[in-house]
Scaffold this active site. Structure first.
Site, PDB file in Angstrom:
ATOM      1  N   ASN A 195      25.041  31.341 -63.760  1.00  0.00           N
ATOM      2  CA  ASN A 195      25.426  29.511 -63.816  1.00  0.00           C
ATOM      3  C   ASN A 195      24.221  29.733 -62.831  1.00  0.00           C
ATOM      4  OD1 ASN A 195      27.745  29.884 -64.306  1.00  0.00           O
ATOM      5  ND2 ASN A 195      28.414  30.717 -62.603  1.00  0.00           N
TER       6      ASN A 195
ATOM      7  N   GLU B 201      21.592  39.158 -63.372  1.00  0.00           N
ATOM      8  CA  GLU B 201      21.887  37.678 -63.331  1.00  0.00           C
ATOM      9  C   GLU B 201      20.931  36.720 -62.469  1.00  0.00           C
ATOM     10  OE1 GLU B 201      24.638  37.203 -64.645  1.00  0.00           O
ATOM     11  OE2 GLU B 201      25.317  38.860 -64.391  1.00  0.00           O
TER      12      GLU B 201
ATOM     13  N   GLY C  77      31.642  40.949 -64.874  1.00  0.00           N
ATOM     14  CA  GLY C  77      31.208  41.550 -63.867  1.00  0.00           C
ATOM     15  C   GLY C  77      30.650  39.520 -63.118  1.00  0.00           C
TER      16      GLY C  77
ATOM     17  N   MET D 255      28.283  36.174 -63.389  1.00  0.00           N
ATOM     18  CA  MET D 255      27.793  35.271 -64.469  1.00  0.00           C
ATOM     19  C   MET D 255      27.283  33.939 -64.352  1.00  0.00           C
ATOM     20  SD  MET D 255      28.421  33.761 -66.467  1.00  0.00           S
ATOM     21  CE  MET D 255      27.038  32.373 -68.032  1.00  0.00           C
TER      22      MET D 255
HETATM   23  N1  TRP Z   1      26.743  36.087 -69.178  1.00  0.00           N
HETATM   24  C1  TRP Z   1      27.393  37.058 -68.556  1.00  0.00           C
HETATM   25  C2  TRP Z   1      26.583  38.109 -68.013  1.00  0.00           C
HETATM   26  O1  TRP Z   1      24.962  38.300 -68.221  1.00  0.00           O
HETATM   27  C3  TRP Z   1      28.197  37.478 -69.025  1.00  0.00           C
HETATM   28  C4  TRP Z   1      29.536  37.496 -68.784  1.00  0.00           C
HETATM   29  C5  TRP Z   1      29.952  36.185 -70.036  1.00  0.00           C
HETATM   30  C6  TRP Z   1      30.635  36.577 -68.198  1.00  0.00           C
HETATM   31  N2  TRP Z   1      31.044  36.097 -71.154  1.00  0.00           N
HETATM   32  C7  TRP Z   1      31.649  35.861 -69.420  1.00  0.00           C
HETATM   33  C8  TRP Z   1      31.372  36.967 -67.118  1.00  0.00           C
HETATM   34  C9  TRP Z   1      32.670  35.430 -68.985  1.00  0.00           C
HETATM   35  C10 TRP Z   1      32.639  36.542 -66.746  1.00  0.00           C
HETATM   36  C11 TRP Z   1      34.104  35.900 -67.567  1.00  0.00           C
HETATM   37  O2  TRP Z   1      26.524  39.352 -66.952  1.00  0.00           O
HETATM   38 ZN    ZN Z   2      24.068  39.034 -68.588  1.00  0.00          ZN
END
Ligand code: TRP
Ligand code: ZN
Length: 871
Positions: free
Chosen positions: A267, A300, A263, A265
């Site tokens: 960063n 996010e 969905g 990320m």
């Molecule tokens: N950390 C992201 C979230 O919580 C999700 C996520 C984990 C993600 N691995 C990923 C998104 C790989 C894209 C691709 O929303």
């Molecule tokens: Zn998350």
């Protein structure tokens, strides 16, 4: 067959990193097929012993490796398919590496890749190792400076943190340098380069700092980012008010990309979003899209504190950031759109996805203790059950100790990578409670079963409650311990009025019983009338509850329970019983009429809102019903559920028609909760009416579709037409494609809708859609639109007796695994249910899993899930 079995990684084997990287300078010379990445790392030994340095690195073409300015000769280091190894290193040194990578041909969408002619990255969980040599683990925190060089046609050059320099270069190129002052693990690294449009705004934080907000989207799409921007600003203010947390950089950026495995990320300072979770306008996005955009933007953003400032020591701690951030996201959404409706939707999602996971071979604890590919653990258990566990913690320690515990957690762990134990310890301290039993929630897989029964004694005016819990075994965990389950209980009299009572001498309307043993008795006193027990209010714990309540008590709750979750739940329980007895060949027609009657009365309740009524009208999902009995006969469940829908539609025909006419959108579209609620109720009424299959309804649906002024109504009309089938549906389907063929996110909906078509004739059409010119399995959105919607939301056809549905899914998994293992693996889940199916179907499904596992060169991702699904 693969020759070597991939080895699992175990929580118990955690070791601190042998080397830390305090600072890094990265230089990217971007070219679609030959990007050069130079890295200069300040490395420091972490332990006492001079162990060899072992850094991750995959699919990298090494150019050079140097230590303290001296290029290493062949004998001084080794590079294999997974690691760079260097023995004999001093306690602190500079490591310089240069590698070449090929973003254009990276279809796994991990590391640096290209989407829509632009460069972008996805590093969580282990994608950074496809960019440069690095200790790719979340407990190595570093300060990043990033220089990007590219052709000027890649106009925006973005990375985490603050822009500190930019300029022109010879040969039609330019550069930008970004510095992120915050320590971060490499999974939060991001880079984007390309031609984009930007929507800009500003926000003043609670301490008076101004933050620039920028959302980057495909050229021409900036107008569709306004809702996301609005959601972002509301999220930022909410985190200040609810948790006292403000944003910490001067710039916050979001970029939308179309080819994305998940969905979105988080960063640092540069969130990257799947465009389906960012772009919206009334003509192309449904209310559900708006709702999800609001939730994901918040999610996010909230990660900036729960995930980024404080991150995970290792990937076993994933719920530390994900469960907690979902919990915060749900709190925000409830404040924006209403608590009861928000809670009901969250529980529906939990049951559909997480309860199913717990009942299948892929069951795992909120904190797993072993994995092969961590990508496979971004599951409903980690996210949704992880959030439920936080909710129970808050109930158990109380809101004050909860908030103080969060403050303590932020104080103590800011700038660090930590564990679930360290998190829970904060709440033990602020509440003074011993939370060691609570920790079992993190370690034990499976959904507890509880029963709640009562014996009322008129003469003493006491109610003796008996509560029990059992914890059924799951794959790999045979025996279980009891968990502390907060059960919120209130009482009603038979007229539906709240019945006050006493617990331990205290007069109350509601109480929390902590069921922490296999069996427990609690006596409530001062109960002045025969009570209806309203237990597990607000779904106070992620468990399956059964009670000895009679239908008549459920009807009291459906009419009047002041806890709206339980009011809705009473209707769901009644409906589930009716559908399951019909599916078992014992239809209860009198009961069905009575149910329709009661739903009709609830629809006329002036006090409840439209969004809530829409939820009352929707019956339990077929997949939820399948969890309640085994062996599962999906066709029987589908037919019985449709029969009940038809009966309600016939019984409430006039009322539903009135709702459909009366709720038509007047005036300007607003995506807010009230507008969305009206459209939801109107479309739910039409959906029920379409269960009659009558020509008259086909005409109404057709009119509804063609008169639609927004995507919610267009899809609502199309869906109703699909339920009826025939030429009106075919005509509308073709019209829709024609109208929206240049709108990828809308064409995804066109595929998804057809994937859900349950009619017997639909299977041929669905399987044939992979040959449609607009189908493209390299784009995860398009792939999932068809394949996931079919496998997850069309049980009648997925479980087609021919086995064609299972074969189709397996074919797709095998094909996609060749280039995108992460996304292929996310399709495996529906094949995990074979053991609970009726044997003739179970055999067919199992055969497909066996076919997958036998494929040569299968990824670790799919191998792990398919083998677990088999054993
Ligand atoms: N950390 C992201 C979230 O919580 C999700 C996520 C984990 C993600 N691995 C990923 C998104 C790989 C894209 C691709 O929303
Ligand atoms: Zn998350």
């Amino acid at each position: 067959m693969r020759t070597e079995t991939p080895q699992p990684i175990k929580l118990a084997e955690y070791r601190p990193p042998a080397y830390l990287v305090d600072e890094v300078h990265l230089t990217f010379r971007l070219e679609p097929n030959t990007t050069r990445v130079q890295a200069r790392l300040s490395v420091r030994r972490n332990g006492e012993h001079a162990e060899p340095l072992v850094f991750n690195g995959e699919r990298l073409k090494p150019v050079s490796v140097a230590v303290d300015g001296r290029v290493l000769a062949a004998g001084e280091h080794t590079i294999d398919a997974e690691f760079l190894t260097i023995p004999n290193l001093p306690a602190a040194f500079t490591l310089e590496t240069e590698v070449e990578i090929d973003p254009e041909n990276n279809k796994a969408l991990e590391g640096l890749y290209m989407s829509g002619g632009r460069f972008c990255t996805q590093c969580e969980a282990e994608g950074f190792r496809k960019i440069t040599f690095w200790p790719d683990r979340p407990d190595v925190l570093s300060k990043f400076t990033v220089r990007i060089e590219a052709d000027r046609k890649f106009r925006h050059l973005l990375a985490n943190g603050n822009l500190i320099e930019r300029g022109e270069l010879p040969g039609g190129r330019h550069f930008a340098v970004w510095n992120d002052p915050f320590l971060k693990p490499c999974y939060l690294f991001a880079l984007v380069a390309g031609e984009l449009d930007v929507l800009e705004d500003k926000l003043t934080t609670m301490s008076g700092r101004t933050v620039d907000l920028r959302i980057f989207v495909d050229p021409g799409m900036a107008g569709r980012a306004t809702y996301a921007m609005d959601a972002l600003k509301r999220s930022m203010l909410w985190d200040e008010q609810a948790y006292g947390r403000e944003y910490d950089l001067d710039l916050f950026m979001i970029v939308a990309v179309r080819d994305f495995n998940f969905g979105a990320m988080e960063n640092k300072g540069l969130n990257v979003f799947n465009s389906s979770l960012l772009l919206a306008d009334p003509a192309t996005a449904t209310d559900l899209d708006y709702e999800r955009i609001e939730a994901v933007v918040a999610h996010e953003y909230f990660h900036n504190w729960t995930g980024n400032r404080i991150t995970c020591r290792d990937w076993f701690q994933l719920c530390l950031k994900e469960g907690l951030t979902v919990f915060r996201e749900q709190g925000f959404c409830a404040d924006m759109r209403g608590h009861a409706v928000g809670r009901i939707k969250a529980v529906k999602a939990l049951r559909m996805r997480q309860f199913a996971e717990d009942q299948g071979p892929l069951a795992h604890p909120v904190r797993p203790n072993s994995y092969m590919k961590i990508d496979n653990f971004y599951t409903a258990t980690i996210y949704e059950k992880g959030s439920e566990v936080i909710g129970m913690l808050k109930t158990l320690v109380g809101p004050d100790a909860f908030r103080k515990g969060m403050d303590l957690y932020f104080d103590r762990w800011d700038g660090h990578a930590t564990t679930v134990e360290a998190f829970i310890e904060c709440f033990a301290e602020t509440s003074g409670q011993d939370l060691s039993d609570f920790f079992v929630w993190y370690e034990q897989a499976g959904t507890p079963r509880i029963t709640v029964g009562g014996r009322y004694d008129e003469t003493t005016r006491t109610l003796e409650l008996t509560l029990t819990q059992t914890n059924p075994p799951t794959n790999g965990q045979e025996t279980k311990r009891p968990v502390p389950i907060p059960v919120t209980v209130g009482l009603l009299d038979l007229e539906g009025r709240t019945l006050a009572f006493e617990r331990d001498g205290q007069a109350v309307d509601e109480t929390v019983i902590v069921l922490d043993q296999p069996e427990m008795k609690v006596t409530l006193t001062g109960v002045d009338a025969m009570p209806v027990i309203s237990a597990l209010r607000g779904f106070s714990a992620p468990v399956v509850m059964t009670t000895d309540a009679e239908p008549k008590e459920r009807y009291v709750q459906l009419a009047s329970d002041p806890d709206l979750f339980n009011r809705w739940e009473a209707g769901q329980d009644l409906a589930a019983d009716l559908i399951l007895s019909r599916a078992a060949g014992k239809p209860n027609e009198v009961g069905e009429e009575r149910y329709a009657e009661a739903v009709g009365r609830a629809l006329n309740d002036q006090a409840s809102d439209e969004a809530f009524k829409a939820l009352l009208l929707s019956l339990p999902a077929e997949t939820d019903l399948a969890l309640l009995r085994s062996p599962v006969d999906p066709a029987a469940i589908h037919d019985a559920r449709e029969a009940l829908r038809r009966r309600i539609a016939l019984h409430l025909h006039d009322e539903l028609r009135r709702l459909h006419t009366g709720l038509q959108d007047l005036g300007e579209f607003s995506p807010d909760a009230a507008g969305a609620g009206r459209r939801a109720l109107r479309n739910a009424a039409l959906d029920l009416l379409s269960a009659t299959g009558r020509q008259e309804v086909a005409d109404i649906a057709s009119g509804h579709y063609h008169a639609a002024l927004n995507m919610t109504d267009a899809i609502g009309g199309l869906n109703a037409l699909m339920n009826i089938g025939g030429p009106a549906f075919e005509e509308a389907l073709a019209h829709f494609f024609e109208k929206f063929q240049d709108e990828p996110l809308v064409i995804d909906k066109w595929f998804a809708l057809q994937g859900r078509d349950p009619s017997e004739l639909a299977i041929g059409r669905i399987l044939g859609l992979t040959a449609h010119p607009a189908f493209d399995s390299r784009n995860p959105n398009r792939l999932r639109a068809l394949v996931s919607s079919f496998a997850n939301f069309n049980p009648a056809r997925f479980h087609d007796p021919s086995g064609a549905g299972y074969r189709f899914l397996a074919d797709q998994i095998i094909a996609v695994d060749r280039f995108n293992p992460m996304t292929a693996a996310r399709l495996v889940d529906p094949l995990g249910g074979w053991k609970r199916l009726k044997p003739e179907l179970g055999r067919l499904m199992k055969a497909e899993l066996e076919r997958i596992v036998a494929i040569e060169g299968l990824s670790k991702n799919v191998y792990e899930l398919a083998t677990r699904a088999l054993n």
